[in-house]
Design an enzyme around this catalytic site. Structure first.
Site, PDB file in Angstrom:
ATOM      1  N   LYS A   1       0.808  -1.220   0.000  1.00  0.00           N
ATOM      2  CA  LYS A   1       0.000   0.000   0.000  1.00  0.00           C
ATOM      3  C   LYS A   1       0.843   1.273   0.000  1.00  0.00           C
ATOM      4  O   LYS A   1       0.469   2.263  -0.619  1.00  0.00           O
ATOM      5  CB  LYS A   1      -0.949  -0.019   1.199  1.00  0.00           C
ATOM      6  CG  LYS A   1      -1.966  -1.146   1.171  1.00  0.00           C
ATOM      7  CD  LYS A   1      -2.892  -1.077   2.362  1.00  0.00           C
ATOM      8  CE  LYS A   1      -3.921  -2.190   2.339  1.00  0.00           C
ATOM      9  NZ  LYS A   1      -3.356  -3.515   2.576  1.00  0.00           N
TER      10      LYS A   1
ATOM     11  N   GLU B   1      -2.882   6.193   8.275  1.00  0.00           N
ATOM     12  CA  GLU B   1      -3.702   7.082   7.468  1.00  0.00           C
ATOM     13  C   GLU B   1      -4.606   7.926   8.356  1.00  0.00           C
ATOM     14  O   GLU B   1      -4.998   7.494   9.450  1.00  0.00           O
ATOM     15  CB  GLU B   1      -4.624   6.285   6.532  1.00  0.00           C
ATOM     16  CG  GLU B   1      -3.968   5.738   5.310  1.00  0.00           C
ATOM     17  CD  GLU B   1      -4.967   5.039   4.407  1.00  0.00           C
ATOM     18  OE1 GLU B   1      -4.577   4.685   3.289  1.00  0.00           O
ATOM     19  OE2 GLU B   1      -6.127   4.841   4.836  1.00  0.00           O
TER      20      GLU B   1
ATOM     21  N   HIS C   1     -14.105  -3.715   8.960  1.00  0.00           N
ATOM     22  CA  HIS C   1     -13.417  -3.419   7.704  1.00  0.00           C
ATOM     23  C   HIS C   1     -13.632  -4.485   6.636  1.00  0.00           C
ATOM     24  O   HIS C   1     -12.940  -4.484   5.622  1.00  0.00           O
ATOM     25  CB  HIS C   1     -11.920  -3.199   7.926  1.00  0.00           C
ATOM     26  CG  HIS C   1     -11.622  -2.151   8.955  1.00  0.00           C
ATOM     27  ND1 HIS C   1     -11.913  -0.818   8.760  1.00  0.00           N
ATOM     28  CD2 HIS C   1     -11.095  -2.236  10.206  1.00  0.00           C
ATOM     29  CE1 HIS C   1     -11.560  -0.134   9.834  1.00  0.00           C
ATOM     30  NE2 HIS C   1     -11.063  -0.961  10.709  1.00  0.00           N
TER      31      HIS C   1
ATOM     32  N   ARG D   1      -6.931  -8.153  -8.822  1.00  0.00           N
ATOM     33  CA  ARG D   1      -7.620  -9.429  -9.007  1.00  0.00           C
ATOM     34  C   ARG D   1      -9.106  -9.154  -9.207  1.00  0.00           C
ATOM     35  O   ARG D   1      -9.554  -8.017  -9.145  1.00  0.00           O
ATOM     36  CB  ARG D   1      -7.439 -10.307  -7.758  1.00  0.00           C
ATOM     37  CG  ARG D   1      -7.890  -9.604  -6.477  1.00  0.00           C
ATOM     38  CD  ARG D   1      -7.833 -10.506  -5.271  1.00  0.00           C
ATOM     39  NE  ARG D   1      -8.002  -9.796  -4.026  1.00  0.00           N
ATOM     40  CZ  ARG D   1      -9.148  -9.389  -3.505  1.00  0.00           C
ATOM     41  NH1 ARG D   1     -10.274  -9.583  -4.181  1.00  0.00           N
ATOM     42  NH2 ARG D   1      -9.198  -8.770  -2.349  1.00  0.00           N
TER      43      ARG D   1
END
Length: 617
Positions: free
Chosen positions: A116, A200, A235, A297
């Site tokens: 990420k 974040e 999440h 994907r």
């Protein structure tokens, strides 16, 4: 066109690939673990090869065994589905090196987007807006906490590798940061073999918007519009829809063009998803939507995109991998109606959504929806893999119609004795705020009191159970006159046990709703076992209220933070259990002393097994 392919996956996605391949005349090979020997996808493939024990690391994650299965069966291509090895660049390279066709993203693209932090840096260079945060290599806990404080709480700690909500924690204050970091790193290491994280800024009114992209080997890249995946728990996505509610044409164009730009930045080929986080405090606005990550994907929620575009994305994958151009140009792709998908899980909402495992003695899924399922009646849900039973997909002219259709389908689900989230899904889809499109990633947590079904049966359930035990067949003119009064309603009284608890109630002459199957009552997605009331019934104890801490699910003990004789405070962490790569922390129910300790780090525990016993001081 590819002549034969091996499917390096299991369950519903393996079945989906088999169906599409058969339509195109492609021979299929399934690989399976010992635990999956009797699964439908094994039987439905043209050929099948056993590749190891139940544990994924000894079967579905073994590059060598999968490649050997391809060699043995003469398969010319490998489709990884999603999960497992679908985003593993080393496996993709091994497939290509073996002279086989890899039906997935190029290894270089997987690497570019697989971490990420590196992906965000690449997006910054490509002028794609990204969420504010810390992407540095320094992973010292003190440095990470300083960065979190610099960003400003709340923050989100996220594993650099992987996805699916694993290795992710929200932190609201500095005092909680180190414990959350340790838990996040531990889960990331377990799930992905990489404990590195990034930090974040946590968006307080977030919407999860993602765009389906597709590229071919000729340099063409298109999008197939957006999906809204904001309905999440821990999440992990629960309900997904396409298009996104409240998305105007200008914002849609900006977000979808950004997604195509992101895919082009890594020379993308195949099916992929660009994920964005949106600050929805003032509605969806292009300048408040930021890149989060890319999934290189096919996604679990791809059926909603298929529904609104009329395209088969697995077929697109197979054609692109065969060297064909994309089936459609961008101007030929349009949105038709609205689609929603709900993930039906083997889990118990009333116990914090803990996984529920066991044999599916009774399984009845809705007939009026598209249902993608990897199991069948008589099969088993095990602790080895993801507990998803099926995906329920509805399509309609409008969002309201799609939601109503999906809610009705969730209400029709009948599963026993494994517990499911069907009733929870139905309640969510019917909630007034969901109906009007007022969704964000905190929706489920905020409305949990309304969404989680009650643990006690309501009057309709009791009436239906009682009526089933004492049916009126119309021939009770005299035998059915118990409690009879002239010119009064016919009421009878009965004792019944529902979910192992006794009730005494009167039975009205009204016809109850629901369906009975083998002494289990199914109503609105819920399952209630019932029987005539037994004499001498007494409720059992053994809960946390008396200081006895028992395992709420079978799993591995990954942390024990106390010793026998320790003094503990109410709410203090005692033991952490992991099952299906999800952690469950068990805390002290009151101040006291550890009188008994059975939990051992690294050990296994069965559901209901004693872990810790606390005595009050």
């Amino acid at each position: 066109m590819i002549e034969s392919l091996l499917i390096a996956n299991r369950g519903e996605i393996a079945r989906r690939i088999i169906r599409t391949a058969r339509k195109l005349g492609i021979r299929t090979v399934a690989v399976y673990s010992e635990a999956d020997r009797e699964m439908p996808f094994v039987r439905e493939a043209d050929d099948a090869v056993a590749i190891g024990p139940a544990a994924a690391r000894e079967s579905y994650l073994r590059h060598d065994r999968i490649l050997e299965a391809a060699r043995q069966t003469g398969a010319l291509a490998i489709h990884p589905g999603y999960g497992f090895l679908s985003e593993n660049a080393e496996f993709a390279e091994a497939v290509i090196a073996a002279g086989l066709i890899w039906i997935g993203a190029p290894p270089a693209s997987i690497r570019a987007m697989g971490l990420k932090d590196a992906a965000k840096q690449r997006m910054i260079a490509a002028k794609v807006p990204v969420t504010p945060g810390y992407l540095g290599k320094d992973q010292a806990p003190a440095r990470l906490q300083r960065e979190a404080e610099s960003i400003g709480y709340p923050v989100l700690i996220k594993a650099v590798a992987g996805g699916g909500g694993k290795g992710m924690r929200r932190v609201d204050q500095a005092d909680d940061f180190q414990a959350a970091l340790a838990s996040c790193q531990r889960e990331a290491a377990s799930s992905f073999g990489d404990q590195r994280v990034l930090i974040e800024k946590y968006i307080l009114s977030p919407r999860h918007i993602e765009v389906q992209v597709f590229g071919d080997t000729l340099g063409n890249v298109v999008h197939l519009f957006e999906r809204d995946c904001s309905l999440q728990r821990r999440h992990q996505k629960v309900i997904e829809e396409a298009p996104a509610p409240g998305m105007d044409a200008a914002t849609r164009q900006a977000v979808c063009e950004a997604a195509v730009k992101a895919a082009r930045a890594v020379d993308y080929v195949g099916a992929g998803t660009i994920e964005f986080i949106a600050d929805a405090s003032e509605g969806l606005r292009a300048d408040r939507i930021w890149f989060m990550e890319m999934n290189t994907r096919l996604q679990v929620e791809h059926p909603v995109t298929e529904a609104i575009t009329g395209q088969d994305l697995v077929e697109w994958q197979l054609r692109v991998a065969s060297g064909e151009p994309l089936p459609l140009r961008q101007v030929e792709i349009s949105i038709n109606g609205w689609a929603m998908e709900a993930r039906l899980y083997a889990e118990n909402p009333s116990t914090g959504f803990l996984p529920s495992i066991g044999r599916l003695d009774h399984l009845r899924l809705p007939r009026d929806l598209r249902v993608d399922s990897g199991v069948e009646e008589g099969g088993e849900v095990t602790s080895h893999y993801d507990p998803m039973i099926a995906k329920l997909i509805a399509h309609g002219p409008t969002r309201s119609q799609a939601a109503q259709k999906l809610a009705a389908g969730a209400c029709d689900v009948e599963i026993w004795p494994v517990r499911t989230n069907a009733a929870f899904l139905a309640r969510t889809l019917k909630h007034p705020d969901f109906v009007r499109g007022a969704v964000n990633t905190g929706f489920i947590e905020h409305h949990s009191a309304d969404l989680i079904p009650p643990t006690e049966p309501g009057t309709p359930v009791l009436q239906a159970a009682a009526a089933a035990l004492h049916p009126s067949n119309g021939n009770e003119a005299w035998t059915g006159l118990k409690g009879f009064r002239l010119n009064a309603a016919n009421y009878r009284y009965t004792a019944v046990e529902v979910a192992d608890k006794p009730y005494f109630l009167e039975i009205s002459g009204d016809t109850p709703y629901g369906r009975i199957e083998n002494n289990v009552l199914f109503i609105d997605g819920e399952a209630w076992p019932f029987s005539p009331r037994r004499t001498g019934h007494a409720a059992g104890g053994g809960g946390a209220a008396d200081g006895t801490i028992m395992a709420p699910m079978p799993g591995s003990i990954i942390a024990v933070s106390v010793a026998k004789g320790d003094k503990v405070k109410r709410g203090q962490s005692l033991v952490v259990i992991e099952a299906m790569k999800m952690e469950q922390t068990l805390n002290a129910p009151f101040d006291g002393v550890v009188a008994e300790l059975k939990a051992v780090k690294g050990g296994q525990v069965a559901e209901g097994g004693l872990l810790v016993r606390i005595e009050g001081e």
